[in-house]
Design a protein around this motif. Structure first.
Motif, PDB file in Angstrom:
ATOM      1  N   GLU A  31     -15.531  33.026 -50.328  1.00  0.00           N
ATOM      2  CA  GLU A  31     -15.615  33.211 -48.878  1.00  0.00           C
ATOM      3  C   GLU A  31     -15.988  34.638 -48.518  1.00  0.00           C
ATOM      4  OE1 GLU A  31     -15.606  30.883 -46.600  1.00  0.00           O
ATOM      5  OE2 GLU A  31     -15.409  29.405 -48.212  1.00  0.00           O
ATOM      6  N   ASN A  35     -19.525  35.906 -46.942  1.00  0.00           N
ATOM      7  CA  ASN A  35     -19.587  36.657 -45.678  1.00  0.00           C
ATOM      8  C   ASN A  35     -20.436  37.919 -45.834  1.00  0.00           C
ATOM      9  OD1 ASN A  35     -18.055  34.872 -44.249  1.00  0.00           O
ATOM     10  ND2 ASN A  35     -16.164  36.082 -44.277  1.00  0.00           N
ATOM     11  N   ASP A  38     -23.941  36.826 -45.865  1.00  0.00           N
ATOM     12  CA  ASP A  38     -24.366  36.491 -44.500  1.00  0.00           C
ATOM     13  C   ASP A  38     -24.704  37.754 -43.704  1.00  0.00           C
ATOM     14  OD1 ASP A  38     -23.919  33.846 -45.052  1.00  0.00           O
ATOM     15  OD2 ASP A  38     -22.027  33.702 -43.940  1.00  0.00           O
ATOM     16  N   GLY A 119     -12.971  31.429 -43.100  1.00  0.00           N
ATOM     17  CA  GLY A 119     -13.304  31.901 -44.438  1.00  0.00           C
ATOM     18  C   GLY A 119     -12.658  33.243 -44.710  1.00  0.00           C
TER      19      GLY A 119
HETATM   20 MG    MG Z   1     -17.598  32.981 -43.830  1.00  0.00          MG
END
Ligand code: MG
Ligand code: ADP
Length: 683
Positions: A31, A35, A38, A119
């Motif tokens: 997670e 992130n 992302d 997350g």
């Molecule tokens: Mg996430």
């Protein structure tokens, strides 16, 4: 410094996270790294549309482990966050209906995490404290530090931070010390982050120097940012696919074929699937497909996402459109998942058809290894079955392969029975059923091999799919009768002869465990075998299927029932009938005439008592009936004894039975020994 409470509508989210998400603790790293990915991807997108004008520079994400302080840090150079963004994206985690949802999915960690966009909060499964140090990419942004110790209270303060991006620092709690380990972190990164699209570095690369392993100054990048399935099929060679397969499954045999999936409408799906060589144990083949969501590993159990038979395939599927964070039962009803599933099914059958058409020879060579997979698909997926009927192959005892269409044309002239059904003959063992196969071939029939794991189910299935068609195992009857046609021989034996021969042959069949024999007569040609053993098709199939399971164990318990078929027109069978006549014929005639008179007396007595009540029948009549019955029994015994003695003294009877057993591979041990001895004597 600012203080506040994390916006949760439940009293406290952390006990819930800790309590219910225990089984999946390790996903915290997935997670947090995704992130970071992302955030990096967002910045790249902003740069590409001109909203970010600075230098992207090296965007490698770094994972660092501090064994002394028991912290794990994930650092990226992505978009970062402002204080407002932290407020919005981190603090306000609870959405409406949280209680209800938590209640429903409290056993499913993925569900909770996904649903809430929680997350980030999965970090609290393993940490007693989490810090976010972040600075937005925006010009003049103020860096901030957010800190939370697992209570709903957090602190937020301004800090000095040179570079844009985010560091997440996890202070691992006492219960999760196993994660404070280089090998464990490496394992998790390899499992979840292996194909992420941004470089992920964990520590430094090492090299051997003067007999010691030392760190170099090169970062140890653990992932492959452009995995095979994200590349264009046109740029890839067969060897690239093979190499990727070896990467994924170092222990597996080389795959048979691959399929590169690449869909962007009406859903997104990429991936590469491989047809493995399927061994008979299909269970161990399952769960080899790895499911990714934008290159983040999610699971290797794809049941519910692809049809059951496709779980035998290997490879990678990647789709942002599969709702990964919901329960399996929800998945099965999701319309996207259904579309994806039927798309994959179609792609798989298209690919098989394409190979079949382009290179029939290669397809045939691989058929034996593919067969189990294709049959499984045909048995379980109607759509796949329809498509596969075009390229599924039948193999005959000469090792030739045919499509259904081709085979039908071949057997039609000679293997159509009198009711206009096409009869497909098959064997399950070329050696054991050798003499039957030969007999069928001599009649100009073709015999298929059906010796696979699913074949007994498969031929039932085919009988339903193919019109006016039956499958008949080659030893289920004598060749003459496998395909009933109108031509007929007359049986030369009388009823009495049949009766006597039945007793004589029954007496000499060796005792075998769990086997039952019935003697039957057939009017075959003079050149056909004198004695044969056949097994009824229906019962045998039921037993075969009971072995595979499926609620038919009842049949499995029953003995095998065989027919001992006597060819009434064969000279040897007739000779035994004559021998019986010559040696015990007179005695038999006497017994029979005695029995005839006894039986007619019995009929009289039975007719007399028919409409009477029990008490109206005279005692004398009752006694006489008992007496007559007893005498009939005695005559029967006498006859049987006579015939059994004859049977024992006549070597030909045993010899014929043994020859029949032998050609079915059923003559074993003691019985086989006796046969050999007797054969020598007879010579
Ligand atoms: Mg996430
Ligand atoms: P999701 O990733 O599904 O949005 P998360 O709980 O993982 O949910 O993250 C919540 C939000 O926090 C993200 O949407 C993002 O806006 C922000 N965030 C988390 N990690 C980072 C990071 N490393 N850099 C920038 N923003 C982040």
């Amino acid at each position: 410094m600012q203080k506040g409470n994390i916006g949760v509508s439940t009293e406290n989210i952390f006990p819930i996270i800790k309590k219910y998400l225990y089984s999946d603790h390790e996903i915290f790293l997935r997670e947090l790294v995704s992130n970071a990915v992302d955030a990096t991807q967002k910045l790249k997108t902003l740069a590409s549309v001109g909203e970010f004008k600075g230098e992207l520079g090296d965007v490698t994400i770094h994972i660092t482990l501090d064994e002394q302080n028991k912290t794990i840090t994930i650092t990226d150079r992505g978009v970062g966050m402002t204080a407002e963004e932290i407020e919005k994206f981190i603090n306000q985690i609870a959405l409406s209906g949280a209680n209800e949802f938590l209640d429903k999915y409290k056993k499913d960690a993925n569900a909770i995490i996904g649903h809430f966009g929680m997350g980030f909060y999965s970090s609290f499964m393993v940490s007693k404290k989490v810090e976010i140090l972040t600075k937005s990419f925006r010009e003049g942004a103020q860096a901030v530090k957010w800190s939370c110790d697992g209570s709903p209270e957090y602190t937020l303060e301004e800090i000095e931070k040179e570079d844009r991006g985010t560091s997440i620092i996890l202070y691992i709690d006492d219960d999760n010390q196993q994660f404070v380990s280089k090998t464990e972190i490496s394992r998790l990164l390899k499992k979840y982050c292996r194909f992420l699209p941004v470089p992920i570095a964990f520590g430094k690369e090492t090299e051997w120097k003067d007999g010691k392993e030392v760190e170099t100054d090169k970062f140890n990048v653990i992932n492959e940012v452009n995995p095979l399935w994200t590349r264009k099929p046109a740029d890839l060679k067969e060897d690239d696919y093979k190499a990727f397969y070896r990467d994924l499954y170092p222990m597996a045999d080389e795959p048979l074929f691959n399929i590169h999936l690449n869909v962007d409408y009406p859903f997104n799906l990429t991936g590469v699937l491989y047809f493995p060589k399927i061994k008979n144990n299909i269970e161990i083949q399952k769960n080899k497909i790895q499911l990714y969501c934008n290159q983040v590993y999610v699971t290797d159990s794809v049941e519910g996402i692809v049809p059951e038979f496709l779980t035998l395939l290997h490879g990678v599927l990647d789709s942002p459109d599969i709702p990964l964070n919901v329960s399996r039962s929800y998945l099965q009803s999701d319309s996207n998942v259904k579309k994806i599933s039927s798309h994959i099914t179609k792609k798989v059958s298209d690919r098989l058809e394409e190979i079949f058409k382009a290179d029939r020879k290669a397809f045939e060579e691989k058929w034996d290894d593919l067969k189990l997979f294709i049959q499984y698909g045909m048995l379980t997926e109607e759509k796949f079955n329809e498509r596969a009927m075009k390229f599924a192959l039948l193999k005959n005892t000469d090792g030739k392969y045919f499509t259904f269409e081709e085979y039908k044309e071949i057997i039609k002239p000679n293997q159509t029975d009198k009711s206009d059904n096409l009869v497909y003959l098959y064997c399950t063992n070329k050696d054991d059923q050798f003499s039957f196969i030969e007999a069928a071939k001599n009649k100009g029939y073709d015999v298929l091999i059906m010796d696979g794991h699913f074949d007994s189910h498969y031929l039932n299935h085919l009988e339903q799919k193919l019109e006016k068609s039956r499958f008949v195992r080659v030893d289920s009857d004598v060749a003459e009768k496998l395909i009933p046609k109108d031509e007929k021989h007359d049986l030369k034996l009388t009823d009495n002869q049949k009766e006597d021969l039945t007793t004589v042959f029954s007496a000499e069949i060796p005792q075998m465990a769990k086997s039952h024999f019935s003697v039957v007569f057939e009017a075959l040609g003079e050149n056909d075998s004198p004695v044969m053993i056949t097994q009824q098709e229906f019962m045998r199939r039921m037993k075969d299927m009971s072995v595979l399971g499926g609620g038919m164990s009842f049949y499995g318990e029953l003995p095998d029932s065989y027919n001992l078929v006597l060819n009434g027109n064969h000279a040897l069978v007739n000779r035994i009938a004559t021998d019986i006549e010559e040696s015990v014929g007179e005695k038999l005639t006497k017994i029979r005439s005695r029995m005839t008179s006894l039986e007619s007396r019995r009929s009289e007595l039975e007719a007399a008592k028919k409409d009477k009540k029990e008490e109206e029948i005279p005692q004398a009549e009752k006694e006489e009936l008992d007496d007559v019955n007893k005498k009939i029994g005695e005559q029967k015994d006498k006859k049987e004894k006579l015939l059994k003695e004859f049977a024992h003294s006549n070597k030909l009877v045993s010899q014929l039975i043994d020859l029949a057993l032998l050609s079915n591979n059923m003559l074993k041990g003691e019985a086989l020994n006796k046969f050999v001895k007797r054969s020598i004597e007879l010579i």
